[in-house]
Design a protein around this motif. Structure first.
Motif: not given
Length: 97
Positions: A44-50, A52-62
């Motif tokens: 799905t392209g969600h490979v960029y780690e972010f 957010q206040h200790g919660t790690v999520v993966y966002l897309s480039l867009k």
């Protein structure tokens, strides 16, 4: 540029900058983080780690470009506001005898 145009430019650039930096970008980021997966999904392209206040999520480039782009455009708008304000002050000083 007369004084009215300078005042309008200052007001518009300040308003747009504040809306983008303090309202639109955080809202969009909050929306993306609440829906983002907690693990990277290459399909799905969600490979960029972010983080957010200790919660790690993966966002897309867009999504990353949208959030950081809004913040960047808002900051440029605030800088434009400062430049227009300086021009307005110079116009006022020049018009005085």
């Amino acid at each position: 540029m007369n004084q009215l145009q300078a005042k309008l430019a200052v007001f518009l650039s300040f308003s747009i900058g504040v809306l983008l930096v303090f309202f639109a970008s955080p809202h969009l980021l909050n929306m993306y983080v609440s829906e983002a997966p907690r693990a990277a999904y290459v399909a799905t392209g969600h490979v960029y780690e972010f983080n957010q206040h200790g919660t790690v999520v993966y966002l897309s480039l867009k999504q990353l470009i949208a959030v950081h782009g809004l913040t960047g455009i808002g900051m440029l708008s605030l800088i434009t506001c400062a430049v227009c304000m300086k021009k307005m002050v110079l116009l006022i000083r020049e018009s005085r005898p």
